[in-house]
Design a protein around this motif. Sequence first.
Motif, PDB file in Angstrom:
ATOM      1  N   GLU A 271       3.124 -11.579  -6.184  1.00  0.00           N
ATOM      2  CA  GLU A 271       1.736 -12.063  -6.161  1.00  0.00           C
ATOM      3  C   GLU A 271       0.927 -11.345  -5.067  1.00  0.00           C
ATOM      4  N   ALA A 272       1.566 -11.193  -3.916  1.00  0.00           N
ATOM      5  CA  ALA A 272       0.863 -10.531  -2.799  1.00  0.00           C
ATOM      6  C   ALA A 272       0.550  -9.079  -3.138  1.00  0.00           C
ATOM      7  N   VAL A 273       1.495  -8.414  -3.804  1.00  0.00           N
ATOM      8  CA  VAL A 273       1.267  -7.002  -4.160  1.00  0.00           C
ATOM      9  C   VAL A 273       0.159  -6.909  -5.212  1.00  0.00           C
ATOM     10  N   ALA A 274       0.247  -7.764  -6.239  1.00  0.00           N
ATOM     11  CA  ALA A 274      -0.761  -7.744  -7.314  1.00  0.00           C
ATOM     12  C   ALA A 274      -2.151  -8.011  -6.742  1.00  0.00           C
TER      13      ALA A 274
ATOM     14  N   SER B  34      -7.628  -6.443  -5.339  1.00  0.00           N
ATOM     15  CA  SER B  34      -8.754  -6.424  -4.400  1.00  0.00           C
ATOM     16  C   SER B  34      -9.393  -5.040  -4.371  1.00  0.00           C
ATOM     17  N   ILE B  35      -8.564  -4.026  -4.462  1.00  0.00           N
ATOM     18  CA  ILE B  35      -9.070  -2.645  -4.438  1.00  0.00           C
ATOM     19  C   ILE B  35      -9.610  -2.253  -5.814  1.00  0.00           C
ATOM     20  N   GLY B  36      -8.833  -2.571  -6.850  1.00  0.00           N
ATOM     21  CA  GLY B  36      -9.219  -2.168  -8.209  1.00  0.00           C
ATOM     22  C   GLY B  36     -10.526  -2.790  -8.670  1.00  0.00           C
ATOM     23  N   THR B  37     -10.800  -4.034  -8.266  1.00  0.00           N
ATOM     24  CA  THR B  37     -11.991  -4.725  -8.767  1.00  0.00           C
ATOM     25  C   THR B  37     -13.238  -4.442  -7.935  1.00  0.00           C
TER      26      THR B  37
ATOM     27  N   ILE C 238      -1.495   0.161 -12.614  1.00  0.00           N
ATOM     28  CA  ILE C 238      -1.960   1.548 -12.809  1.00  0.00           C
ATOM     29  C   ILE C 238      -2.646   1.661 -14.175  1.00  0.00           C
ATOM     30  N   LYS C 239      -2.041   1.009 -15.178  1.00  0.00           N
ATOM     31  CA  LYS C 239      -2.625   1.069 -16.525  1.00  0.00           C
ATOM     32  C   LYS C 239      -3.926   0.274 -16.580  1.00  0.00           C
ATOM     33  N   GLN C 240      -3.897  -0.920 -15.959  1.00  0.00           N
ATOM     34  CA  GLN C 240      -5.091  -1.785 -15.975  1.00  0.00           C
ATOM     35  C   GLN C 240      -6.313  -1.074 -15.396  1.00  0.00           C
ATOM     36  N   TYR C 241      -6.119  -0.369 -14.287  1.00  0.00           N
ATOM     37  CA  TYR C 241      -7.258   0.283 -13.627  1.00  0.00           C
ATOM     38  C   TYR C 241      -7.408   1.754 -14.052  1.00  0.00           C
ATOM     39  N   GLN C 242      -6.590   2.165 -15.011  1.00  0.00           N
ATOM     40  CA  GLN C 242      -6.653   3.523 -15.581  1.00  0.00           C
ATOM     41  C   GLN C 242      -6.632   4.598 -14.500  1.00  0.00           C
TER      42      GLN C 242
ATOM     43  N   MET D 177      -6.534   3.299   1.943  1.00  0.00           N
ATOM     44  CA  MET D 177      -6.362   1.857   1.689  1.00  0.00           C
ATOM     45  C   MET D 177      -4.882   1.600   1.404  1.00  0.00           C
ATOM     46  N   SER D 178      -4.460   0.331   1.535  1.00  0.00           N
ATOM     47  CA  SER D 178      -3.035   0.074   1.360  1.00  0.00           C
ATOM     48  C   SER D 178      -2.745  -1.227   0.633  1.00  0.00           C
ATOM     49  N   ALA D 179      -1.651  -1.210  -0.142  1.00  0.00           N
ATOM     50  CA  ALA D 179      -1.057  -2.429  -0.682  1.00  0.00           C
ATOM     51  C   ALA D 179       0.389  -2.410  -0.182  1.00  0.00           C
ATOM     52  N   ILE D 180       0.753  -3.403   0.608  1.00  0.00           N
ATOM     53  CA  ILE D 180       2.061  -3.377   1.273  1.00  0.00           C
ATOM     54  C   ILE D 180       3.125  -4.088   0.429  1.00  0.00           C
ATOM     55  N   THR D 181       4.152  -3.346   0.061  1.00  0.00           N
ATOM     56  CA  THR D 181       5.201  -3.863  -0.835  1.00  0.00           C
ATOM     57  C   THR D 181       6.344  -4.526  -0.074  1.00  0.00           C
TER      58      THR D 181
END
Length: 268
Positions: free
Chosen positions: A58-61, A66-69, A94-98, A35-39
């Motif tokens: 905003e786009a990165v977050a 989308s993946i974390g939730t 990273i911290k939010q999703y541990q 999966m990817s998040a494009i920076t």
Amino acid sequence: MKPIKVLTIAGSDSGGGAGIQADLKTFQELEVFGMSAITAITAQNTLGLQGVYPSSLEAVANQIDSIGTDIGADAIKTGMLFNSEMIGLVCEKIKQYQWDNVVVDPVMIAKGGASLLQEEAVKTMREQLIPLSKVITPNMPEAAALTGITIQSLEDRKEAAKMLHDLGARNVVIKGGHEINSDEVIDLLYDGTEFTMYQSRRIHTNNTHGTGCTFAAAVASELAKGVEIKVAVRNAKKFVHISIEHAMQIGSGHGPLNHAAHRTVGEQ
Ligand SMILES: Nc1ncnc2c1ncn2[C@@H]1O[C@H](COP(=O)(O)OP(=O)(O)OP(=O)(O)O)[C@@H](O)[C@H]1O
Ligand SMILES: Cc1ncc(CO)c(N)n1
């Protein structure tokens, strides 16, 4: 069988050799779900970098959320993070999703010399991202920029690795691709207790665009599978080596690797 999932947070390379493209190819070959998040979007080919178009924070977050939730990730890999704010945001997520299996490839400069990270961001990387990493995989110039140590010998690399471990990275791999005067390429792992050296013959070729991304993506894939770090690094190095050795001639400059080569070479 439970699917194994890996997320890359990195830049897109239009030429298909490095960044997100190298990562997803590696994930596919190593049989994990990528999966990817494009920076950032880069316009890039084998001759160099023609343009950089960063994503909004905003786009990165949103991509990461989308993946974390929903899907989750067994490992994540970070590549080009563009600037300090983006690094800060990625650290928060990273911290939010541990997320614990975090492979940090501290991408700074493309092989052709173009900058992929703003200079002031090195401090944020050192202070915020490194402490969250399971493993950091700098090349020699990146390790020098992060530590301030001039790196020439293996002893210099050991000193830098210890310093990066002291900054909070649980494992440090300082790669040897840039030691061009040698007929071997040695990657050095420090796990906080001991050093392990991974040695291979240097392949004399122009086709090394994306070696670092491929290596870190392979380490992340192996960690996601539950493979321990020393074996993960060994497997990643072997995968990169075969992919360099069997690169196809693509473009007229620094060509990409052949991520599918291990299928026919049969060593993986
Ligand atoms: N010419 C080569 N022959 C064999 N192995 C190599 C060669 N160049 C790099 N490698 C291997 O590729 C991996 C990446 O190392 P390298 O130091 O090139 O990373 P990098 O500089 O971050 O790459 P990038 O071009 O993506 O920024 C390491 O495992 C290294 O051993
Ligand atoms: C997008 C991107 N990420 C990383 C690298 C480093 O190889 C590159 N050249 N391009």
